[in-house]
Design a protein around this motif. Structure first.
Motif, PDB file in Angstrom:
ATOM      1  N   GLY A   1       1.425  -1.278   7.985  1.00  0.00           N
ATOM      2  CA  GLY A   1       1.901  -2.650   8.070  1.00  0.00           C
ATOM      3  C   GLY A   1       1.982  -3.330   6.708  1.00  0.00           C
ATOM      4  O   GLY A   1       1.802  -4.543   6.614  1.00  0.00           O
ATOM      5  N   GLY A   2       2.222  -2.568   5.653  1.00  0.00           N
ATOM      6  CA  GLY A   2       2.452  -3.168   4.339  1.00  0.00           C
ATOM      7  C   GLY A   2       1.184  -3.389   3.538  1.00  0.00           C
ATOM      8  O   GLY A   2       1.160  -4.179   2.608  1.00  0.00           O
ATOM      9  N   ARG A   3       0.126  -2.676   3.909  1.00  0.00           N
ATOM     10  CA  ARG A   3      -1.142  -2.888   3.200  1.00  0.00           C
ATOM     11  C   ARG A   3      -1.339  -1.912   2.035  1.00  0.00           C
ATOM     12  O   ARG A   3      -2.406  -1.837   1.444  1.00  0.00           O
ATOM     13  N   GLY A   4      -0.355  -1.128   1.746  1.00  0.00           N
ATOM     14  CA  GLY A   4      -0.459  -0.217   0.604  1.00  0.00           C
ATOM     15  C   GLY A   4      -1.382   0.961   0.849  1.00  0.00           C
ATOM     16  O   GLY A   4      -1.942   1.525  -0.082  1.00  0.00           O
ATOM     17  N   ILE A   5      -1.540   1.355   2.108  1.00  0.00           N
ATOM     18  CA  ILE A   5      -2.475   2.447   2.419  1.00  0.00           C
ATOM     19  C   ILE A   5      -1.752   3.724   2.826  1.00  0.00           C
ATOM     20  O   ILE A   5      -2.150   4.821   2.462  1.00  0.00           O
ATOM     21  N   CYS A   6      -0.665   3.578   3.594  1.00  0.00           N
ATOM     22  CA  CYS A   6      -0.129   4.765   4.272  1.00  0.00           C
ATOM     23  C   CYS A   6       0.902   5.537   3.444  1.00  0.00           C
ATOM     24  O   CYS A   6       1.138   6.708   3.698  1.00  0.00           O
ATOM     25  N   SER A   7       1.556   4.880   2.521  1.00  0.00           N
ATOM     26  CA  SER A   7       2.603   5.459   1.674  1.00  0.00           C
ATOM     27  C   SER A   7       3.829   5.925   2.445  1.00  0.00           C
ATOM     28  O   SER A   7       4.661   6.647   1.919  1.00  0.00           O
ATOM     29  N   LYS A   8       3.939   5.488   3.698  1.00  0.00           N
ATOM     30  CA  LYS A   8       5.102   5.899   4.495  1.00  0.00           C
ATOM     31  C   LYS A   8       6.361   5.155   4.055  1.00  0.00           C
ATOM     32  O   LYS A   8       7.466   5.520   4.416  1.00  0.00           O
ATOM     33  N   CYS A   9       6.172   4.058   3.292  1.00  0.00           N
ATOM     34  CA  CYS A   9       7.285   3.163   2.981  1.00  0.00           C
ATOM     35  C   CYS A   9       7.949   3.509   1.647  1.00  0.00           C
ATOM     36  O   CYS A   9       8.609   2.663   1.054  1.00  0.00           O
ATOM     37  N   GLN A  10       7.779   4.746   1.167  1.00  0.00           N
ATOM     38  CA  GLN A  10       8.307   5.095  -0.163  1.00  0.00           C
ATOM     39  C   GLN A  10       9.825   4.918  -0.249  1.00  0.00           C
ATOM     40  O   GLN A  10      10.552   5.314   0.661  1.00  0.00           O
ATOM     41  N   ILE A  11      10.245   4.337  -1.369  1.00  0.00           N
ATOM     42  CA  ILE A  11      11.677   4.129  -1.601  1.00  0.00           C
ATOM     43  C   ILE A  11      12.012   4.559  -3.034  1.00  0.00           C
ATOM     44  O   ILE A  11      11.116   4.664  -3.870  1.00  0.00           O
ATOM     45  N   THR A  12      13.307   4.783  -3.285  1.00  0.00           N
ATOM     46  CA  THR A  12      13.740   5.111  -4.639  1.00  0.00           C
ATOM     47  C   THR A  12      14.741   4.055  -5.100  1.00  0.00           C
ATOM     48  O   THR A  12      15.855   3.998  -4.580  1.00  0.00           O
TER      49      THR A  12
END
Ligand code: FES
Length: 678
Positions: free
Chosen positions: A40-51
């Motif tokens: 949920g945007g807490r900087g823990i999961c790293s699923k949100c990686q973008i380039t």
């Protein structure tokens, strides 16, 4: 026009203006861009990686400056130093918009990523599993505002993820308090997102952020074998595949003998139910061990099976399926729990059984329809799932018809004198020289033909043990092409055929494919009873297909798809010479491998596919071959090789079918038919 910076996402092409300081994850969500997040945007999961991309983008009409995103921050630095991050990647929840920017979402950051299937013509599977992981931070208990831990967890999930009406089983409650406290009120939950019949449900909880995966099983429960794929429900990857023989075989090889076992023995159906469930549990243990995962992490399973196996799995006596009007207890899709079926995976694991099409056409055929999608084809497509029972689908966008036909086990090498299952040492390919009538063959496990130098040494390990299903089809088709077998299915004598390989066998003849007796090996012959068994099986298959063609009002089909493990090994030319399948251009006859298993995998990984196939199945027209008078007529015609009524013009354009007859007991009659070009 907004003066806020423009954010363009690729590959979706979605774009919008966002205020300076907006996190990329927020922009993605607002535009409906498929960017994953578990924390949920807490900087823990790293699923949100973008380039992010910088420079000139005339295609998008933007120029991206080096400072278009906020500076690399400490959360990203911490993540990179601990777990690594590919150079050039940012975390979408940390990087904020500072100027016009182009953002690429790599496939692994997409929730609905595509699982690429190997076959070019196959649809890719879009990930949309029923169970997903969510990380939440839960409010601590407060004496001034008393509420239960579960209620605060549910409120946190609702607030962060918008999932409402969430339920939890007792085992979740039993573990919840220690889990929340151990994780310092931070917790990862696996949630089954619900369906038409069930509300969303918490399946599992882990203290803090859970790094691992949850898994699902796609199970193809066949009468002979049970095969399962274990899939990671986030990536869609198959992490292990395994199979076992169906332990019900001891109650009868084919389905009808199992139905009669249930009829003849009190408690027989229950015994078979227990056997298949036990077998399934053994298989699940095996597959979890192979993948080195805890069975308790398997939270979802999809089953496909024929109607008799469907009933036996569910603990329903299949008695009614053994007699007209072949009534199913239910043809609807079923949504159950693992403990309903005594399956030892996660206790609340959801089980989905695809709908059955009719009393003889099961959830396995529905899975084939989901995988091969004849209902979405512009061409008229015949899909044949070849097994002990052939399931046949014929259709295009206009309509789809389905039937099943009892082919029996001959195609699997059973009922064949030298027959065996496909295993090393089994003859799988055969060629017979039309001039000399001499054969050559290949066996499973050896890449050489039997007449090549070195074959004997190469085959020494396994020996030449028998002939498997694809081998027998090629052998019989080659015998027909070489003129040692006539259209009625009779093998000629040595005098009639001019080869000493045709040897007397009781009142008929047999063709000697391999004589290993000099070295203590087997004599592998194709006998007339073998030919009869294959004739019956292929006539059942063809007449089912032909009946559907009648009902569709056509004499030809545009393409033929052979499904089933066996279908993958059949040579299309030989199948057509035998008259197993209708006349069609050879390049339009393709193999789909285990399409039922693939259908199960699609339903496992994409929950929308479940509704889709239920809808498709409702629209499939079911044809019951047993009550169709023309089936018998087609069957009789299809007993000939290739057929006594249908002309097979395309086949006749590419092969010479010798016009021989061995009925008379005298010399072979006739000569070769004139070669016709299509
Ligand atoms: S959303 Fe989890 S790290 Fe960004």
């Amino acid at each position: 026009m907004s003066t806020d910076p423009l954010v363009v996402f690729t590959p979706s092409g979605k774009r919008g203006h966002f205020a300076v300081g907006t996190p990329i994850l927020t922009a993605a969500r607002q535009l409906g861009v498929d960017l994953d997040s578990v924390c949920g945007g807490r900087g823990i999961c790293s699923k949100c990686q973008i380039t992010p991309s910088y420079g000139e983008f005339p295609k998008h009409g933007v120029t991206v400056a080096q400072d278009a995103l906020s500076e690399w921050n400490s959360v990203e630095e911490r993540y990179k130093s601990k777990r690594g991050l590919i150079d050039g990647r940012r975390l979408g929840c940390q990087a904020t918009v500072q100027g016009d920017i182009v953002i690429d979402v790599p496939p692994e950051s997409q929730v609905h990523k595509q699982v690429v299937r190997k076959r070019a013509e196959a649809r890719d599977i879009v990930m949309n599993p029923s169970t997903k992981l969510y990380y939440v931070e839960v409010a601590e208990p407060d004496m001034h505002d008393p509420s239960g831990d579960l209620e605060r967890l549910v409120a946190a999930i609702e607030a962060d993820w918008g999932i409402t009406n969430i339920h939890a089983d007792l085992h979740i409650l039993q573990d919840l308090q220690p889990v929340l406290r151990k994780g310092d009120w931070k917790v990862t939950v696996a949630i089954h997102l619900g369906d038409d019949e069930n509300a969303p449900r918490i399946m599992h909880t882990w203290p803090g952020y859970y790094e691992g995966a949850v898994y699902g099983l796609a199970v193809d429960l066949g009468s002979t074998t049970i095969a399962a794929h274990l899939c990671d429900l986030t990536s869609g990857d198959v992490v292990a595949s395994s199979g076992i023989m169906n332990p019900q075989i001891r109650f009868g090889e084919d389905l009808m003998s199992r139905v009669s076992y249930g009829m003849m023995n009190t408690g027989g159906a229950a015994e078979m139910t227990a056997a298949v469930r036990e077998g399934m549990n053994a298989l699940f243990t095996q597959i979890a061990t192979e993948a080195e995962i805890d069975k308790g992490l398997i939270v979802d399973a999809v089953f496909v099976c024929n109607p008799v196996m469907h009933h036996l799995l569910l603990g329903i006596d299949p008695f009614e399926l053994g007699q007209a009007p072949f009534a199913l207890a239910t043809s609807n899709a079923l949504r159950l729990r693992a403990d309903d079926l005594d399956l030892n995976i996660h206790p609340s694991a959801r089980i989905y059984l695809l709908p059955c099409i009719a009393g003889h056409v099961g959830a396995d055929a529905a899975a084939v329809a989901l995988s091969e999608a004849p209902d979405k084809s512009d061409d008229l497509m015949l899909v044949v799932d070849v097994g002990t029972n052939a399931e046949i689908l014929l259709g295009n966008r206009e309509k789809v018809l389905a039937c099943s036909s009892p082919t029996g086990p001959a195609f699997e090498g059973a009922q064949i004198s030298a027959g065996q299952r496909a295993a090393p040492g089994a003859i799988e390919r055969v060629e017979i020289d039309p001039a000399t009538k001499e054969p050559r063959f290949r066996i499973i496990g050896v890449d050489m033909w039997s007449d090549e130098d070195g074959f004997e040494q190469a085959a020494a390990d396994t020996g030449i043990t028998g002939i498997c299903g694809s081998g027998i089809i090629e052998a019989i088709a080659e015998m027909r092409l070489a003129g040692v077998l006539d259209a009625s299915g009779l093998i000629g004598s040595a005098e009639q055929t001019g080869t000493a390989r045709c040897v007397p066998d009781g009142r008929t003849h047999a063709y000697m494919l391999h004589d290993g007796s000099a070295t203590g090996g087997p004599r592998i012959t194709i006998t007339n009873p073998d030919i009869r068994a294959i004739q019956m099986a292929k006539a059942a298959l063809y007449s089912g297909a032909r009946l559907l063609m009648d009902k569709f009002g056509v004499d030809t089909v545009d393409r033929v798809v052979l499904a089933g493990a066996f279908g993958a090994h059949i040579s299309s030319k030989h199948a057509m010479v035998l008259g197993m399948i209708p006349d069609a251009p050879l390049n339009k006859v393709t193999s789909a491998g285990n399409a039922a298993g693939t259908g199960a995998r699609i339903a496992l990984l994409n929950r929308d596919a479940r509704g889709e196939i239920e809808d498709t199945v409702r629209r499939i027209h079911k044809i019951e071959t047993a009550i169709e008078p023309r089936f018998q007529e087609h069957f009789v015609n299809a007993s000939a090789i290739p057929n006594s009524a249908d002309p097979f013009p395309i086949l006749n354009g590419i092969v010479d079918l010798p016009d021989v007859s061995f009925n008379t007991g005298g010399e072979a009659e006739g000569g070769r038919r004139r070669r016709r070009r299509a």
